[in-house]
Design an enzyme around this catalytic site. Structure first.
Site, PDB file in Angstrom:
ATOM      1  N   ARG A  90     -12.067   5.690   9.098  1.00  0.00           N
ATOM      2  CA  ARG A  90     -13.342   4.306   9.302  1.00  0.00           C
ATOM      3  C   ARG A  90     -14.001   2.804   8.543  1.00  0.00           C
ATOM      4  O   ARG A  90     -14.798   2.469   8.552  1.00  0.00           O
ATOM      5  CB  ARG A  90     -14.211   5.521   8.727  1.00  0.00           C
ATOM      6  CG  ARG A  90     -15.809   5.401   9.768  1.00  0.00           C
ATOM      7  CD  ARG A  90     -16.795   5.872   9.142  1.00  0.00           C
ATOM      8  NE  ARG A  90     -16.630   7.870  10.466  1.00  0.00           N
ATOM      9  CZ  ARG A  90     -17.684   8.368  10.180  1.00  0.00           C
ATOM     10  NH1 ARG A  90     -17.673   8.747   8.437  1.00  0.00           N
ATOM     11  NH2 ARG A  90     -17.925   9.790  10.820  1.00  0.00           N
ATOM     12  N   TYR A  91     -14.014   3.653   7.381  1.00  0.00           N
ATOM     13  CA  TYR A  91     -14.358   2.844   5.812  1.00  0.00           C
ATOM     14  C   TYR A  91     -13.495   1.637   5.876  1.00  0.00           C
ATOM     15  O   TYR A  91     -12.806   2.005   5.368  1.00  0.00           O
ATOM     16  CB  TYR A  91     -15.456   2.928   5.263  1.00  0.00           C
ATOM     17  CG  TYR A  91     -16.669   3.793   5.252  1.00  0.00           C
ATOM     18  CD1 TYR A  91     -17.516   3.152   6.238  1.00  0.00           C
ATOM     19  CD2 TYR A  91     -16.159   5.138   5.837  1.00  0.00           C
ATOM     20  CE1 TYR A  91     -19.203   4.538   6.048  1.00  0.00           C
ATOM     21  CE2 TYR A  91     -17.542   6.830   5.613  1.00  0.00           C
ATOM     22  CZ  TYR A  91     -18.220   5.804   5.849  1.00  0.00           C
ATOM     23  OH  TYR A  91     -19.965   6.417   6.591  1.00  0.00           O
ATOM     24  N   ARG A  94     -11.593   2.551   1.939  1.00  0.00           N
ATOM     25  CA  ARG A  94     -11.349   4.408   1.785  1.00  0.00           C
ATOM     26  C   ARG A  94     -10.873   5.266   2.943  1.00  0.00           C
ATOM     27  O   ARG A  94     -11.558   4.537   3.385  1.00  0.00           O
ATOM     28  CB  ARG A  94     -12.623   5.260   0.732  1.00  0.00           C
ATOM     29  CG  ARG A  94     -14.867   5.122   1.240  1.00  0.00           C
ATOM     30  CD  ARG A  94     -15.222   5.122   1.240  1.00  0.00           C
ATOM     31  NE  ARG A  94     -16.675   5.646   1.616  1.00  0.00           N
ATOM     32  CZ  ARG A  94     -17.030   3.959   1.819  1.00  0.00           C
ATOM     33  NH1 ARG A  94     -16.585   2.531   1.601  1.00  0.00           N
ATOM     34  NH2 ARG A  94     -18.008   4.672   2.613  1.00  0.00           N
ATOM     35  N   CYS A 103      -8.652  27.314   5.313  1.00  0.00           N
ATOM     36  CA  CYS A 103     -10.151  27.551   4.189  1.00  0.00           C
ATOM     37  C   CYS A 103      -9.264  29.043   3.342  1.00  0.00           C
ATOM     38  O   CYS A 103      -9.336  29.842   4.497  1.00  0.00           O
ATOM     39  CB  CYS A 103     -10.728  27.582   4.734  1.00  0.00           C
ATOM     40  SG  CYS A 103     -11.361  25.297   5.110  1.00  0.00           S
ATOM     41  N   CYS A 107     -16.270  28.507   7.825  1.00  0.00           N
ATOM     42  CA  CYS A 107     -17.454  28.886   8.044  1.00  0.00           C
ATOM     43  C   CYS A 107     -17.912  28.185   9.097  1.00  0.00           C
ATOM     44  O   CYS A 107     -17.426  27.422   9.925  1.00  0.00           O
ATOM     45  CB  CYS A 107     -18.030  26.868   7.532  1.00  0.00           C
ATOM     46  SG  CYS A 107     -17.792  27.224   5.289  1.00  0.00           S
ATOM     47  N   CYS A 110     -18.775  24.995  11.055  1.00  0.00           N
ATOM     48  CA  CYS A 110     -17.733  23.732   9.987  1.00  0.00           C
ATOM     49  C   CYS A 110     -17.459  22.607  11.679  1.00  0.00           C
ATOM     50  O   CYS A 110     -17.572  22.234  13.043  1.00  0.00           O
ATOM     51  CB  CYS A 110     -16.262  24.494  10.171  1.00  0.00           C
ATOM     52  SG  CYS A 110     -15.476  23.434   9.188  1.00  0.00           S
ATOM     53  N   ARG A 112     -15.585  20.429  11.613  1.00  0.00           N
ATOM     54  CA  ARG A 112     -14.341  20.787  11.627  1.00  0.00           C
ATOM     55  C   ARG A 112     -13.317  22.154  12.570  1.00  0.00           C
ATOM     56  O   ARG A 112     -11.906  21.892  12.721  1.00  0.00           O
ATOM     57  CB  ARG A 112     -12.443  20.041  11.448  1.00  0.00           C
ATOM     58  CG  ARG A 112     -13.278  18.775  10.754  1.00  0.00           C
ATOM     59  CD  ARG A 112     -11.511  17.932   9.718  1.00  0.00           C
ATOM     60  NE  ARG A 112     -12.506  16.896   9.000  1.00  0.00           N
ATOM     61  CZ  ARG A 112     -13.027  16.360   8.717  1.00  0.00           C
ATOM     62  NH1 ARG A 112     -12.757  17.483   6.995  1.00  0.00           N
ATOM     63  NH2 ARG A 112     -12.760  14.971   7.428  1.00  0.00           N
ATOM     64  N   ASP A 270     -23.879  18.179  12.088  1.00  0.00           N
ATOM     65  CA  ASP A 270     -23.293  17.324  13.406  1.00  0.00           C
ATOM     66  C   ASP A 270     -23.353  18.143  14.526  1.00  0.00           C
ATOM     67  O   ASP A 270     -23.517  19.308  14.590  1.00  0.00           O
ATOM     68  CB  ASP A 270     -21.995  17.414  12.359  1.00  0.00           C
ATOM     69  CG  ASP A 270     -21.879  17.009  11.462  1.00  0.00           C
ATOM     70  OD1 ASP A 270     -22.088  15.361  11.336  1.00  0.00           O
ATOM     71  OD2 ASP A 270     -20.233  17.029  10.308  1.00  0.00           O
ATOM     72  N   ASP A 307     -24.386  11.747   9.733  1.00  0.00           N
ATOM     73  CA  ASP A 307     -23.323  10.719  10.676  1.00  0.00           C
ATOM     74  C   ASP A 307     -22.595  10.550  12.237  1.00  0.00           C
ATOM     75  O   ASP A 307     -23.413  11.206  12.559  1.00  0.00           O
ATOM     76  CB  ASP A 307     -21.864  12.211  10.482  1.00  0.00           C
ATOM     77  CG  ASP A 307     -20.353  10.909  10.208  1.00  0.00           C
ATOM     78  OD1 ASP A 307     -20.518  10.545   9.913  1.00  0.00           O
ATOM     79  OD2 ASP A 307     -19.959  12.244   9.627  1.00  0.00           O
ATOM     80  N   LYS A 314     -22.351   6.700   8.237  1.00  0.00           N
ATOM     81  CA  LYS A 314     -23.358   7.498   7.387  1.00  0.00           C
ATOM     82  C   LYS A 314     -24.867   6.502   7.324  1.00  0.00           C
ATOM     83  O   LYS A 314     -24.418   5.930   6.868  1.00  0.00           O
ATOM     84  CB  LYS A 314     -23.119   8.631   6.255  1.00  0.00           C
ATOM     85  CG  LYS A 314     -21.941   9.708   6.495  1.00  0.00           C
ATOM     86  CD  LYS A 314     -21.401  10.334   5.216  1.00  0.00           C
ATOM     87  CE  LYS A 314     -20.344  11.865   4.926  1.00  0.00           C
ATOM     88  NZ  LYS A 314     -19.473  10.037   5.733  1.00  0.00           N
TER      89      LYS A 314
HETATM   90  C1  PLP Z   1     -17.653  10.673   4.813  1.00  0.00           C
HETATM   91  C2  PLP Z   1     -16.947  10.179   5.215  1.00  0.00           C
HETATM   92  C3  PLP Z   1     -16.114   8.961   3.720  1.00  0.00           C
HETATM   93  C4  PLP Z   1     -16.443   8.977   2.240  1.00  0.00           C
HETATM   94  O1  PLP Z   1     -18.482   8.380   2.249  1.00  0.00           O
HETATM   95  P1  PLP Z   1     -18.625   8.539   0.878  1.00  0.00           P
HETATM   96  O2  PLP Z   1     -20.543   8.195   1.469  1.00  0.00           O
HETATM   97  O3  PLP Z   1     -18.074   6.852   0.504  1.00  0.00           O
HETATM   98  O4  PLP Z   1     -19.050   9.417   0.300  1.00  0.00           O
HETATM   99  C5  PLP Z   1     -14.889   8.070   3.772  1.00  0.00           C
HETATM  100  N1  PLP Z   1     -13.946   8.292   5.386  1.00  0.00           N
HETATM  101  C6  PLP Z   1     -14.714   8.980   6.419  1.00  0.00           C
HETATM  102  C7  PLP Z   1     -14.263   9.223   7.413  1.00  0.00           C
HETATM  103  C8  PLP Z   1     -15.746   9.744   6.564  1.00  0.00           C
HETATM  104  O5  PLP Z   1     -16.408  10.476   7.225  1.00  0.00           O
END
Ligand code: PLP
Length: 345
Positions: A90-91, A94, A103, A107, A110, A112, A270, A307, A314
């Site tokens: 998404r980002y 990362r 798990c 939870c 959850c 998911r 969420d 989120d 986020k």
């Molecule tokens: C939360 C999340 C991250 C990590 O976000 P950080 O703010 O860097 O901790 C990365 N990818 C996805 C899809 C997420 O939901």
């Protein structure tokens, strides 16, 4: 079989079994568990005194999970954001690597809930396509290994995955997201830590939601990880009836620091189908943030984040403390006093 594997195999998965430990009519929870499976480790169950106490609410099925409403089963469109099985991208720099569909304790809140462990034991879908995706995409410098819980896997499996990721030259940091220190602390063994420490910089974010989860056993798990040089963070979810109280949240944040865990995020719940009874108003989260800032160590202040549905990322929220008139700022401090501050920059 290692001791932790034995504990895991003794987890409670049938609602009828609960009646032996708690005042619950297990049979009445059967329809809930038919839809959303249950698993509670013997250790985590030992922390529950009543089904509706803050620990019980997190793991004991509740008929409100079956309430029909407009909520989605995947509000973050993780499926669409998944270029190959096991990766959510998404980002820009990362990715999340979903390394497990299992798990130790399931939870009830959850995010998911509709993906994790809908029957079956640990599924070992091959991760090679996911690793290959990371290898080919040189922009990825941070990998979050999540699931399910990655630490339910055997030591050798975990080491194999982490070592393969570590060999990729553009991967700068590796994070593992796990609730194991909270729900199956005996799984954090010296042997696991000896292996993990070979792959620094490795971070672990865990998931404590209530001060009563910080016990002798979970503290020891955190100590072993921290002594292996692994910086520990914590992601809490703001949950109605569990920790939607400034005093409880403050105590949790303070106790986390005592076990060398730095609070990282408080997540707004969420909007996932089957979890709406845990939702709190955003006002509550802001009130909690205002009760932390200045009132206790800055180290005990995480980000409060929402989120955004649709995979839009986020966003951190803060109580509204800033007003501005050209170069004059009017800033509200933790005592509620508004102080004028001139911007000299
Ligand atoms: C939360 C999340 C991250 C990590 O976000 P950080 O703010 O860097 O901790 C990365 N990818 C996805 C899809 C997420 O939901």
């Amino acid at each position: 079989m290692e001791a932790w594997q034995k504990s895991l195999s003794e987890a409670i998965t049938q609602p009828e079994e609960l009646s032996a430990f708690l005042r619950v009519e297990g049979e009445r929870l059967r329809p809930v568990v038919d839809r959303y499976p249950m698993r509670i480790t013997p250790y985590y169950l030992s922390l529950v005194k009543e089904a509706h106490d803050p620990i019980g609410r997190q793991c004991i099925p509740d008929s409100r999970e079956l309430k029909e409403n407009r909520l989605s089963t995947d509000p973050f469109r993780e499926k669409e954001l998944s270029p190959v099985p096991g990766i959510v991208h998404r980002y820009p720099d990362r990715v999340v690597l979903l390394a497990s569909t299992f798990c130790a304790t399931l939870c009830r809140f959850c995010m998911r809930k509709h993906q994790v462990q809908q029957g079956g034991f640990i599924s070992d879908s091959p991760l090679e396509p996911a690793i290959e995706y990371v290898r080919r995409n040189r922009v990825i410098r941070d990998i979050i290994i999540s699931g399910g819980d990655p630490l339910v896997k055997r030591d050798e499996w975990i080491e194999d995955l982490v070592s393969r990721l570590r060999k990729i030259s553009h991967v700068e940091i590796i994070r593992i997201n796990t609730r194991i220190p909270v729900t199956l602390p005996e799984r954090i063994t010296a042997r696991l830590c000896q292996r993990l420490r070979l792959y620094h910089p490795l971070y672990i974010n865990t998931h404590f939601n209530h001060p009563e989860e910080i016990t002798e056993a979970s503290s020891e798990a955190c100590r072993l990880l921290a002594d292996a040089g692994i910086p520990l963070g914590n992601q809490t979810v703001l949950l109605r009836g569990v920790n939607d109280d400034p005093a409880v949240m403050k105590r949790l944040m303070q106790k986390l620091l005592m076990v060398r865990v730095r609070p990282y995020y408080i997540h707004q719940m969420d909007p996932v189908k089957g979890t709406s009874h845990f939702c709190t108003p955003i006002e509550k989260g802001l009130e909690i943030m205002a009760s932390l800032r200045g009132h206790t160590s800055g180290m005990a202040n995480p980000y409060y984040v929402i989120d955004l549905p649709g995979g839009k990322g986020k966003v951190p929220l803060l109580p509204d403390d800033v007003k501005r008139e050209s170069r004059k700022y009017f800033l509200r401090n933790f005592q509620g006093e508004t102080v004028e501050y001139v911007d000299e920059g």
